[in-house]
Design a protein around this motif. Sequence first.
Motif, mmCIF file in Angstrom:
data_model
loop_
_atom_site.group_PDB
_atom_site.id
_atom_site.type_symbol
_atom_site.label_atom_id
_atom_site.label_comp_id
_atom_site.label_asym_id
_atom_site.label_seq_id
_atom_site.Cartn_x
_atom_site.Cartn_y
_atom_site.Cartn_z
ATOM 1 N N GLU A 198 0.831 -1.214 0.000
ATOM 2 C CA GLU A 198 0.000 0.000 0.000
ATOM 3 C C GLU A 198 0.861 1.257 0.000
ATOM 4 O O GLU A 198 0.523 2.250 -0.649
ATOM 5 N N ALA A 199 1.973 1.233 0.730
ATOM 6 C CA ALA A 199 2.867 2.385 0.767
ATOM 7 C C ALA A 199 3.478 2.643 -0.607
ATOM 8 O O ALA A 199 3.571 3.797 -1.053
ATOM 9 N N ARG A 200 3.914 1.579 -1.288
ATOM 10 C CA ARG A 200 4.470 1.752 -2.635
ATOM 11 C C ARG A 200 3.424 2.282 -3.601
ATOM 12 O O ARG A 200 3.713 3.146 -4.442
ATOM 13 N N ARG A 201 2.211 1.776 -3.482
ATOM 14 C CA ARG A 201 1.137 2.240 -4.353
ATOM 15 C C ARG A 201 0.853 3.720 -4.129
ATOM 16 O O ARG A 201 0.674 4.482 -5.079
ATOM 17 N N LEU A 202 0.843 4.145 -2.880
ATOM 18 C CA LEU A 202 0.618 5.554 -2.578
ATOM 19 C C LEU A 202 1.735 6.408 -3.168
ATOM 20 O O LEU A 202 1.472 7.470 -3.760
ATOM 21 N N ALA A 203 2.978 5.964 -3.026
ATOM 22 C CA ALA A 203 4.099 6.709 -3.590
ATOM 23 C C ALA A 203 3.986 6.811 -5.107
ATOM 24 O O ALA A 203 4.316 7.852 -5.694
ATOM 25 N N GLU A 204 3.510 5.753 -5.750
ATOM 26 C CA GLU A 204 3.321 5.780 -7.199
ATOM 27 C C GLU A 204 2.261 6.794 -7.593
ATOM 28 O O GLU A 204 2.415 7.525 -8.583
ATOM 29 N N ILE A 205 1.176 6.851 -6.836
ATOM 30 C CA ILE A 205 0.105 7.806 -7.138
ATOM 31 C C ILE A 205 0.612 9.235 -7.005
ATOM 32 O O ILE A 205 0.352 10.091 -7.867
ATOM 33 N N LEU A 206 1.355 9.511 -5.933
ATOM 34 C CA LEU A 206 1.867 10.864 -5.711
ATOM 35 C C LEU A 206 2.905 11.251 -6.763
ATOM 36 O O LEU A 206 3.038 12.425 -7.113
ATOM 37 N N ALA A 207 3.656 10.246 -7.262
ATOM 38 C CA ALA A 207 4.695 10.531 -8.252
ATOM 39 C C ALA A 207 4.146 10.645 -9.662
ATOM 40 O O ALA A 207 4.823 11.157 -10.559
ATOM 41 N N ALA A 208 2.911 10.160 -9.885
ATOM 42 C CA ALA A 208 2.351 10.143 -11.239
ATOM 43 C C ALA A 208 2.125 11.543 -11.778
ATOM 44 O O ALA A 208 2.198 11.770 -12.989
ATOM 45 N N GLU A 209 1.847 12.474 -10.899
ATOM 46 C CA GLU A 209 1.626 13.869 -11.319
ATOM 47 C C GLU A 209 2.282 14.781 -10.290
ATOM 48 O O GLU A 209 1.635 15.247 -9.351
ATOM 49 N N PRO A 210 3.593 15.027 -10.433
ATOM 50 C CA PRO A 210 4.319 15.842 -9.441
ATOM 51 C C PRO A 210 3.693 17.229 -9.293
ATOM 52 O O PRO A 210 3.252 17.840 -10.268
#
Length: 256
Positions: free
Chosen positions: A11-23
């Motif tokens: 879940e933590a990695r997924r959240l980081a991916e979401i936040l990184a998708a649109e800086p």
Amino acid sequence: MHVLILGGTTEARRLAEILAAEPRPGLSVMNSLAGRVAAPRLPPGEVRVGGFGGAEGLARWLCEHEVGALIDATHPFAGTISFNAARAAATAHVPLLALRRPGWVPVEGDVWHEAGSLEEAAGLLPSLGRRIFLTTGRMGLAAFAAPSDLWFLVRSVDAPEAPAPARMEVLLDRGPFTLHGERELLRRHRIDVVVTKDSGGAATAPKLAAAREAGLPVVVVRRPPAPTGVPVVGEPEAAADWIGERLHLGTFPDAG
């Protein structure tokens, strides 16, 4: 606009991916890993490895780095860091959200035996079977190390250390696992009892379905208590929405 994610989970990695998708301008995300796995799957963004020095050390870190939002996305059984996060957030006056995957729920056909600890789980085994599939990770094997005629298949990401069961085979593997693979594993090793923590999530759930199909008992170790008064969400997308609202960043698109 600094966000600290206490992670190490899917879940933590997924959240980081979401936040990184649109800086977003001015937004920085730090992912913190405890360092218990030798070769962790790293999330996008900055990563730090190691502890903070308890609640006081974490509170200092939050203040020194001007963190605007703290996300506790640690494993459901990493109870100490969750309580430290709650105390640190209160001390530093930083908003805290817990991203915690829902626990498993038994369904028709399951033969579950709940235990409050690994020691209690070990005490149940002699009356349930002799060939144990132990999926509680490499930490805490001492609870199963007492001399007995039980045989253990221990699955973990990294090799376990002593003390450990005397009659033991180690399987180094990392999820996600498949139902077909779990069926074959139970058959090949002639498993008659499965032991697991209530970690929740889909990555390791197929072992429960395989045990259900085979009519095997499953000893499920209940989750430890979690801090009260901390808002909780079960999905990374909901955590991203919370961050966007808390830091006035708008909504984040779901990463593909």
